[in-house]
Design a protein around this motif. Structure first.
Motif, PDB file in Angstrom:
ATOM      1  N   UNK A   3       0.816  -1.311  -0.168  1.00 46.36           N
ATOM      2  CA  UNK A   3      -0.119  -0.206  -0.304  1.00 46.36           C
ATOM      3  C   UNK A   3       0.516   0.917  -0.011  1.00 46.36           C
ATOM      4  N   UNK A   4       2.048   1.134   0.947  1.00 47.76           N
ATOM      5  CA  UNK A   4       3.024   2.223   0.844  1.00 47.76           C
ATOM      6  C   UNK A   4       3.435   2.259  -0.315  1.00 47.76           C
ATOM      7  N   UNK A   5       4.106   1.604  -1.239  1.00 43.18           N
ATOM      8  CA  UNK A   5       4.217   1.905  -2.599  1.00 43.18           C
ATOM      9  C   UNK A   5       3.566   2.094  -3.286  1.00 43.18           C
ATOM     10  N   UNK A   6       2.243   1.785  -3.754  1.00 43.24           N
ATOM     11  CA  UNK A   6       1.065   1.999  -4.365  1.00 43.24           C
ATOM     12  C   UNK A   6       0.635   3.555  -4.198  1.00 43.24           C
ATOM     13  N   UNK A   7       0.851   4.226  -3.201  1.00 40.59           N
ATOM     14  CA  UNK A   7       0.389   5.568  -2.375  1.00 40.59           C
ATOM     15  C   UNK A   7       1.930   6.488  -3.028  1.00 40.59           C
ATOM     16  N   UNK A   8       3.460   6.206  -2.460  1.00 36.01           N
ATOM     17  CA  UNK A   8       4.145   6.629  -3.097  1.00 36.01           C
ATOM     18  C   UNK A   8       4.257   7.009  -4.920  1.00 36.01           C
ATOM     19  N   UNK A   9       3.479   5.675  -4.910  1.00 32.76           N
ATOM     20  CA  UNK A   9       4.076   5.931  -7.438  1.00 32.76           C
ATOM     21  C   UNK A   9       2.894   7.111  -7.228  1.00 32.76           C
ATOM     22  N   UNK A  10       1.285   7.092  -6.441  1.00 35.61           N
ATOM     23  CA  UNK A  10       0.815   7.921  -7.135  1.00 35.61           C
ATOM     24  C   UNK A  10       1.107   9.658  -7.394  1.00 35.61           C
ATOM     25  N   UNK A  11       1.389   9.605  -5.456  1.00 38.01           N
ATOM     26  CA  UNK A  11       2.302  10.780  -5.635  1.00 38.01           C
ATOM     27  C   UNK A  11       3.313  11.730  -6.430  1.00 38.01           C
ATOM     28  N   UNK A  12       4.325  11.212  -6.519  1.00 39.35           N
ATOM     29  CA  UNK A  12       4.870  11.150  -7.374  1.00 39.35           C
ATOM     30  C   UNK A  12       4.722  11.206  -8.733  1.00 39.35           C
ATOM     31  N   UNK A  13       4.356  10.084  -9.164  1.00 37.46           N
ATOM     32  CA  UNK A  13       3.472  10.110 -10.035  1.00 37.46           C
ATOM     33  C   UNK A  13       3.247  11.414 -10.650  1.00 37.46           C
ATOM     34  N   UNK A  22      10.367   6.592  -9.371  1.00 42.03           N
ATOM     35  CA  UNK A  22       9.739   6.353  -8.292  1.00 42.03           C
ATOM     36  C   UNK A  22      10.225   5.030  -7.298  1.00 42.03           C
ATOM     37  N   UNK A  23      10.520   3.860  -9.184  1.00 46.35           N
ATOM     38  CA  UNK A  23      11.280   2.664  -8.703  1.00 46.35           C
ATOM     39  C   UNK A  23      12.364   2.230  -7.931  1.00 46.35           C
ATOM     40  N   UNK A  24      13.316   3.890  -8.286  1.00 51.54           N
ATOM     41  CA  UNK A  24      14.953   3.665  -7.500  1.00 51.54           C
ATOM     42  C   UNK A  24      14.180   4.024  -6.051  1.00 51.54           C
ATOM     43  N   UNK A  25      13.381   4.957  -6.055  1.00 52.69           N
ATOM     44  CA  UNK A  25      12.484   5.926  -4.864  1.00 52.69           C
ATOM     45  C   UNK A  25      12.017   4.539  -3.474  1.00 52.69           C
ATOM     46  N   UNK A  26      11.271   3.828  -4.328  1.00 49.66           N
ATOM     47  CA  UNK A  26      10.398   2.849  -3.291  1.00 49.66           C
ATOM     48  C   UNK A  26      11.730   1.689  -2.717  1.00 49.66           C
TER      49      UNK A  26
END
Length: 68
Positions: A3-13, A22-26
């Motif tokens: 869930x944290x990865x999904x939310x991070x992806x949404x915000x960063x995108x 984004x993949x590197x950050x996650x």
């Protein structure tokens, strides 16, 4: 973690960060989280077996192991 990865992806995108970044950050965040968990676990195991935990005033509750 998922869930944290999904939310991070949404915000960063939405902020215009590339998919590779984004993949590197996650990956970095997940790696450092597990590195910290293993380091803390290792420290607590060493402290428990070395008898350091039993010398803490008030004890640590879960680590009060009575032997023999």
């Amino acid at each position: 973690m998922l869930t944290g990865s999904t939310i991070s992806y949404l915000f960063y995108s939405k902020w215009g960060v590339s998919t590779v970044a984004i993949a590197q950050i996650i990956a970095f965040v997940n790696f450092t989280f597990w590195l910290g968990m293993f380091a803390l676990s290792g420290f607590l195991l060493l402290a428990m077996f070395a008898g350091i935990v039993s010398n803490v005033p008030g004890g640590l509750g879960v680590f009060d192991i009575k032997s023999g």
